[in-house]
Scaffold this motif. Structure first.
Motif, PDB file in Angstrom:
ATOM      1  N   ILE A 111       2.563  21.097  46.400  1.00  0.00           N
ATOM      2  CA  ILE A 111       2.899  21.108  47.826  1.00  0.00           C
ATOM      3  C   ILE A 111       1.609  21.339  48.612  1.00  0.00           C
ATOM      4  O   ILE A 111       0.988  22.392  48.494  1.00  0.00           O
ATOM      5  N   GLU A 112       1.225  20.348  49.385  1.00  0.00           N
ATOM      6  CA  GLU A 112      -0.008  20.448  50.174  1.00  0.00           C
ATOM      7  C   GLU A 112       0.226  21.312  51.407  1.00  0.00           C
ATOM      8  O   GLU A 112       1.314  21.287  51.984  1.00  0.00           O
ATOM      9  N   SER A 113      -0.817  22.027  51.814  1.00  0.00           N
ATOM     10  CA  SER A 113      -0.745  22.757  53.081  1.00  0.00           C
ATOM     11  C   SER A 113      -0.462  21.766  54.209  1.00  0.00           C
ATOM     12  O   SER A 113      -1.063  20.696  54.256  1.00  0.00           O
ATOM     13  N   GLY A 114       0.434  22.148  55.091  1.00  0.00           N
ATOM     14  CA  GLY A 114       0.738  21.302  56.232  1.00  0.00           C
ATOM     15  C   GLY A 114       1.675  20.157  55.921  1.00  0.00           C
ATOM     16  O   GLY A 114       1.969  19.351  56.793  1.00  0.00           O
ATOM     17  N   SER A 115       2.151  20.084  54.695  1.00  0.00           N
ATOM     18  CA  SER A 115       3.047  18.978  54.367  1.00  0.00           C
ATOM     19  C   SER A 115       4.504  19.396  54.539  1.00  0.00           C
ATOM     20  O   SER A 115       4.829  20.568  54.670  1.00  0.00           O
ATOM     21  N   GLU A 116       5.351  18.379  54.538  1.00  0.00           N
ATOM     22  CA  GLU A 116       6.766  18.634  54.725  1.00  0.00           C
ATOM     23  C   GLU A 116       7.413  18.958  53.372  1.00  0.00           C
ATOM     24  O   GLU A 116       7.120  18.312  52.364  1.00  0.00           O
ATOM     25  N   THR A 117       8.247  19.982  53.372  1.00  0.00           N
ATOM     26  CA  THR A 117       8.899  20.362  52.120  1.00  0.00           C
ATOM     27  C   THR A 117      10.249  20.987  52.434  1.00  0.00           C
ATOM     28  O   THR A 117      10.666  21.028  53.596  1.00  0.00           O
ATOM     29  N   THR A 118      10.936  21.467  51.407  1.00  0.00           N
ATOM     30  CA  THR A 118      12.183  22.203  51.607  1.00  0.00           C
ATOM     31  C   THR A 118      12.108  23.487  50.785  1.00  0.00           C
ATOM     32  O   THR A 118      11.281  23.603  49.880  1.00  0.00           O
ATOM     33  N   LEU A 119      12.972  24.413  51.116  1.00  0.00           N
ATOM     34  CA  LEU A 119      12.983  25.674  50.363  1.00  0.00           C
ATOM     35  C   LEU A 119      13.319  25.412  48.896  1.00  0.00           C
ATOM     36  O   LEU A 119      12.788  26.037  47.995  1.00  0.00           O
ATOM     37  N   LYS A 120      14.178  24.444  48.677  1.00  0.00           N
ATOM     38  CA  LYS A 120      14.559  24.097  47.312  1.00  0.00           C
ATOM     39  C   LYS A 120      13.342  23.580  46.552  1.00  0.00           C
ATOM     40  O   LYS A 120      13.106  23.957  45.410  1.00  0.00           O
ATOM     41  N   GLU A 121      12.549  22.763  47.236  1.00  0.00           N
ATOM     42  CA  GLU A 121      11.363  22.218  46.576  1.00  0.00           C
ATOM     43  C   GLU A 121      10.354  23.318  46.256  1.00  0.00           C
ATOM     44  O   GLU A 121       9.719  23.309  45.199  1.00  0.00           O
ATOM     45  N   ILE A 122      10.227  24.267  47.163  1.00  0.00           N
ATOM     46  CA  ILE A 122       9.324  25.396  46.908  1.00  0.00           C
ATOM     47  C   ILE A 122       9.744  26.106  45.617  1.00  0.00           C
ATOM     48  O   ILE A 122       8.914  26.411  44.756  1.00  0.00           O
ATOM     49  N   MET A 123      11.031  26.362  45.498  1.00  0.00           N
ATOM     50  CA  MET A 123      11.533  27.062  44.313  1.00  0.00           C
ATOM     51  C   MET A 123      11.261  26.250  43.043  1.00  0.00           C
ATOM     52  O   MET A 123      10.971  26.803  41.995  1.00  0.00           O
ATOM     53  N   GLN A 124      11.373  24.940  43.168  1.00  0.00           N
ATOM     54  CA  GLN A 124      11.137  24.088  42.000  1.00  0.00           C
ATOM     55  C   GLN A 124       9.659  24.020  41.631  1.00  0.00           C
ATOM     56  O   GLN A 124       9.285  24.254  40.480  1.00  0.00           O
ATOM     57  N   LYS A 125       8.831  23.737  42.631  1.00  0.00           N
ATOM     58  CA  LYS A 125       7.412  23.504  42.351  1.00  0.00           C
ATOM     59  C   LYS A 125       6.685  24.759  41.870  1.00  0.00           C
ATOM     60  O   LYS A 125       5.801  24.682  41.020  1.00  0.00           O
ATOM     61  N   ALA A 126       7.051  25.905  42.432  1.00  0.00           N
ATOM     62  CA  ALA A 126       6.376  27.151  42.040  1.00  0.00           C
ATOM     63  C   ALA A 126       6.514  27.393  40.543  1.00  0.00           C
ATOM     64  O   ALA A 126       5.628  27.950  39.908  1.00  0.00           O
ATOM     65  N   VAL A 127       7.628  26.945  40.000  1.00  0.00           N
ATOM     66  CA  VAL A 127       7.879  27.209  38.583  1.00  0.00           C
ATOM     67  C   VAL A 127       7.477  26.020  37.716  1.00  0.00           C
ATOM     68  O   VAL A 127       6.870  26.196  36.658  1.00  0.00           O
ATOM     69  N   SER A 128       7.757  24.804  38.196  1.00  0.00           N
ATOM     70  CA  SER A 128       7.422  23.635  37.371  1.00  0.00           C
ATOM     71  C   SER A 128       5.913  23.458  37.254  1.00  0.00           C
ATOM     72  O   SER A 128       5.413  22.886  36.295  1.00  0.00           O
ATOM     73  N   GLY A 129       5.152  23.962  38.236  1.00  0.00           N
ATOM     74  CA  GLY A 129       3.699  23.905  38.164  1.00  0.00           C
ATOM     75  C   GLY A 129       3.103  24.988  37.285  1.00  0.00           C
ATOM     76  O   GLY A 129       1.898  25.156  37.241  1.00  0.00           O
ATOM     77  N   GLU A 130       3.974  25.756  36.650  1.00  0.00           N
ATOM     78  CA  GLU A 130       3.587  26.817  35.713  1.00  0.00           C
ATOM     79  C   GLU A 130       2.807  27.944  36.373  1.00  0.00           C
ATOM     80  O   GLU A 130       2.125  28.707  35.703  1.00  0.00           O
ATOM     81  N   GLN A 131       2.920  28.045  37.696  1.00  0.00           N
ATOM     82  CA  GLN A 131       2.301  29.191  38.350  1.00  0.00           C
ATOM     83  C   GLN A 131       3.128  30.439  38.088  1.00  0.00           C
ATOM     84  O   GLN A 131       2.596  31.528  37.992  1.00  0.00           O
ATOM     85  N   VAL A 132       4.424  30.242  38.005  1.00  0.00           N
ATOM     86  CA  VAL A 132       5.308  31.330  37.591  1.00  0.00           C
ATOM     87  C   VAL A 132       5.785  31.009  36.179  1.00  0.00           C
ATOM     88  O   VAL A 132       6.383  29.968  35.947  1.00  0.00           O
ATOM     89  N   GLU A 133       5.475  31.912  35.254  1.00  0.00           N
ATOM     90  CA  GLU A 133       5.933  31.728  33.874  1.00  0.00           C
ATOM     91  C   GLU A 133       7.185  32.546  33.654  1.00  0.00           C
ATOM     92  O   GLU A 133       7.350  33.607  34.255  1.00  0.00           O
TER      93      GLU A 133
END
Length: 771
Positions: free
Chosen positions: A409-431
């Motif tokens: 998720i780029e700074s300043g880009s359009e997203t959703t709360l659902k996407e935040i929850m998905q990306k934070a974990v799928s990007g392996e930042q949260v193990e």
RNA sequence: GGGCGAUUAGCUCAGUUGGUAGAGCAACUCAUUUACACUGAGAAGGUCAGGGGUUCGAGUCCCUUAUCGCCCACCA
């Protein structure tokens, strides 16, 4: 320990014990007594101030530029007290934090409690109802809040003393509460931000209503119960062409349509037609609609649509522009119908409607089926779906995330709360550990709907919205100005998980000190580890990821360790209603908390459930005593060989060098295993080495060496010195590595060891050994 | 209906990347007033749920069946 015994480890020996081994500290001569030692060690540690990283830095224990390691304690609910399930998670955290602290990390572990809104209020209401026969309206908002606040305070006090009994090395100076002023400010700040971003909105929707608690609840606060139910098949009227089936005939007074499958040849000719009739005293108007939600194979293949009292029907109704007619009120009573149903509770109304169907000769069939009914998690009330104007968090609505450190998720880009929850974990930042919980997590997100956050209770964060006629104002503070008194604040409070979701940063000075580079927030966030039960993966873990991603554009923690459930010997969950909870304090009295801690950790792989067994705890009480006796033996045997430990002038014999090699091999893996959160393996390794190798073999073997007292040959003396050095150093090593697991007995032994083994008085601040 | 997990000694459970099956408790035999009876030594106990596959080699990886448990979801 009684008054006559000398409690000063380095002091003189009291007269009462001098007869036997005069140079051994007197308390060592008795079996280890955890009930005396543990509270004393806890007090000593606490008063040292070293649970607080600032003190560690000030006293030179920790370097100010040391790497950071932080954990936030999952705040226990102030509904009650801690049980062994909490103890497992807290012990795990304590082990990791003590280990990191000894390794020189700048460690922070923040404690706190959760106000648990509905749970706490409903518990206090129940108590008041029982004792005084009064309900919340008899008391009024202010008085009830005072009562609930008092209860929460008591509960908090108990939890604090339980945490201390556990030996948890949390920083009490930073204690937080989800409903205190600082947290309330954070909650209001986030609410306003979401409101301004259009992510919080108010809408009239079918929600989950808990008639018992008189409040809405979220989807996640529903628990299902399997029951047998009657399944009735009938027609609305003699002239109505299609029969439908239901388990809830009373809701049919609110029906507006019948849905059939578009492919269903049986009903094709009726689609689009409308019928008007009287149903049990209520005039109803039914339209036949075609919708794939209707399954041809189930029942008659036709579904009566009750938009006001069923979530799925509501959705179908939306698709076909159907009206919504509420027929059940907030007390679960009928609002329409003839005298036989009007004003009746739903269960009674059901019988009345069935009787009416029979008498009107409309009932076709009555069968029994298995049904899952929705109940409210906290009150047990049967959930009644009904339409209500409520506040929601939109999880699928696009918005611009100004600042993002989340991968994908780029700074300043359009997203959703659902996407935040998905990306934070799928990007392996949260193990997540065990890893399979990732699937559970993603599966939940995929099916996620908007989050209903308003509650019709008084105990909680009041929604920061004010009304004046048609005008709405959302702000951190109430509107000011000449018309200030005309603005009326929203009566509702927020779902307790809204404030819990902010916990990782609301405990660290956000938002007031967020920009201060010296604030906790700047130094310790994101946290390193979250240890929690898998039962709150959706409630809490996901909500923290959502909130942190939204508010900060980052993650709340790098790693989540899910602990299993601790169950009783019958395999049942601990619960208040079963009364099977075990208070950790009880364990401390019976076996010592060190033993309790070990029994929770030992043999428990992360994420798997375990059973609590007093026999097992007893085993580790024996273990504590074993180390105690090992200490006594070594101190006695090496008496007169003072100064051998850590003395470079004392050379090891070949035999002892071999022992060292073997020892170091075992100890080498310990740090990596703790880093990988395999602490159950470490516990096992330490236990086995200490007892089976060190005590049973090496100590037995040493007896022969030391027994030869009269042999003053150089060879014999060298052998004795070498072994004494090995035993003392190894004991020091064992005590250090075992300290995170059993902090009390190890500290007590530490205080008795010769000075040359130590650099500090408190073991918790000693340097962790490396190999 | 979908997903996940579990199945290893009598019981409770460990078992890291595949390399000779482990612990605690219980039970059995023996020893001993000893650093420690909150003890020690020893022996016993297993087709790692069943079947199939990959591999020189499988408790571990793949497929399948069974039983149990949990989570999610529409059964009107």
């Amino acid at each position: 320990m009684n008054e006559d015994t000398n409690t000063n480890p380095n002091g003189e020996i009291s007269a009462k014990t001098e007869a036997f081994t005069p140079n051994i500290p007197s308390q060592l001569l008795k079996p280890y007594d955890p009930t005396e030692v543990e509270p004393r060690v806890q007090k000593q540690e606490r008063e040292s101030g070293f649970y607080n990283p600032d003190v560690c830095i000030k006293e030179g224990i920790t370097k100010s530029d040391a790497p950071v390691y932080s954990i936030i304690l999952p705040p226990p609910n102030v509904t009650g007290t801690l049980h062994m399930g909490h103890a497992l998670g807290f012990t795990t955290q304590d082990i990791v934090i003590r280990y990191k602290r000894m390794q020189g990390f700048r460690t922070l572990w923040i404690p706190g409690t959760d106000h648990a809104a509905i749970a706490t209020q409903s518990m206090v209401e129940k108590n008041i109802q029982k004792a005084e026969g009064l309900n919340r309206h008899d008391l009024g908002r202010e008085e009830l809040l005072k009562r609930v606040g008092d209860f929460a305070q008591q509960s908090r006090d108990t939890i604090v003393s339980q945490l201390q009994t556990l030996g948890a090395s949390v920083d009490w100076s930073r204690e937080a509460f989800t409903l205190d002023e600082e947290r309330n400010f954070a909650v209001k700040t986030v609410f306003k931000k979401m409101y301004d971003d259009g992510l919080i909105f108010k809408k009239n929707r079918v929600i989950n209503w808990d008639p018992k608690g008189q409040t809405t609840i979220s989807d996640d606060e529903i628990v299902y119960e399997d029951r047998k139910a009657k399944f009735y098949t009938f027609k609305y009227s003699k002239d109505f062409p299609i029969a439908i089936s239901t388990t809830r005939p009373e809701t049919k007074l609110g029906d507006v349509a019948v849905a059939v499958n578009p492919d269903d040849a049986r009903y094709k000719e009726y689609v689009g037609k409308e019928y008007e009739m009287d149903f049990c005293g209520a005039p109803i108007k039914i339209k036949i609609v075609a919708d794939y939600a209707a399954e041809m194979d189930f029942g008659t293949g036709a579904v009566g649509i009750t938009p006001a009292h069923s979530m799925t029907d509501y959705e179908i109704a939306q698709r076909h522009n159907l009206p919504m007619i509420q027929v059940i009120d907030e007390k679960a009573r009928m609002m329409v119908g003839g005298p036989e149903v009007l004003g009746k509770k739903v269960v009674e109304a059901r019988d009345a409607v069935v009787l009416w169907l029979k008498e009107s000769d409309l009932l076709i069939e009555e069968t029994e089926i298995d049904q899952r009914i929705s109940t409210a998690e906290r009150t047990g009330g049967i959930v009644e779906p009904l339409p209500k104007l409520q506040w929601f968090v939109a999880v699928n609505k696009p918005f611009t995330l100004e600042h993002s450190e989340i991968k994908g998720i780029e700074s300043g880009s359009e997203t959703t709360l659902k996407e935040i929850m998905q990306k934070a974990v799928s990007g392996e930042q949260v193990e997540m550990l065990p890893e399979h919980f990732l699937k559970t997590y993603f599966n939940w997100i995929d099916n996620l709907n908007d989050w209903c956050i308003s509650r019709q209770i008084w105990y909680g964060h009041r929604i920061p919205v004010w009304y004046k006629g048609e005008e709405i104002y959302c702000g951190i503070e109430a509107p000011t100005g000449a018309d200030a008194s005309e603005w009326i604040q929203d009566e509702d409070t927020l779902d307790t998980w809204f404030s819990s979701g902010l916990w990782s940063f609301s405990t660290m000075g956000w938002p007031t000190k967020a920009s201060d580079p010296k604030s906790d927030f700047s130094i310790y966030h994101p946290t390193n580890l979250l240890v929690t039960g898998h039962d709150i993966i959706f409630f809490w873990v996901a909500r923290m990821i959502l909130m942190t991603g939204y508010v900060l554009g980052t993650i709340p923690f790098h790693k989540v360790l899910f602990t299993g459930m601790v169950r009783d010997m019958k395999g049942r969950k601990f619960s208040k209603t079963l009364g099977n909870g075990i208070d950790p304090i009880e364990i401390a009295h019976k076996f010592g908390m060190d033993a309790g801690r070990m029994s929770l950790i030992f043999g428990t792989a992360p994420g798997t459930d375990s059973k609590i067994d007093e026999n097992k705890i007893k085993g580790y009480k024996h273990f504590a005593n074993k180390i105690w006796n090992v200490t006594r033996f070594i101190l006695t045997a090496t008496e007169g060989l003072n100064g051998t430990a850590n003395n470079p002038l004392v050379n090891f014999t070949d035999a002892d060098l071999a022992l060292i090699e073997k020892r170091n091999e075992i100890f080498k893996s310990i740090s990596t295993n703790i880093d990988n959160l395999k602490i159950h393996i470490v516990a096992e390794d330490l236990y086995n080495y200490t007892w089976k190798e060190f005590a049973d073999i090496i100590l037995e073997d040493s007896k022969e060496i030391f027994a030869d007292v009269d042999n003053l040959s150089a060879e014999s003396i060298a052998k004795k010195k070498s072994r004494a050095k090995f035993l003392l150093e190894t004991l020091g090593l064992i005590v250090k590595t075992l300290h995170p697991f059993m902090p009390h007995v190890t500290q007590e032994i530490w205080s008795l060891l010769p000075a040359e083994l130590k650099t500090r008085e408190l073991l918790m601040t000693e340097k962790w050994p490396t190999f």
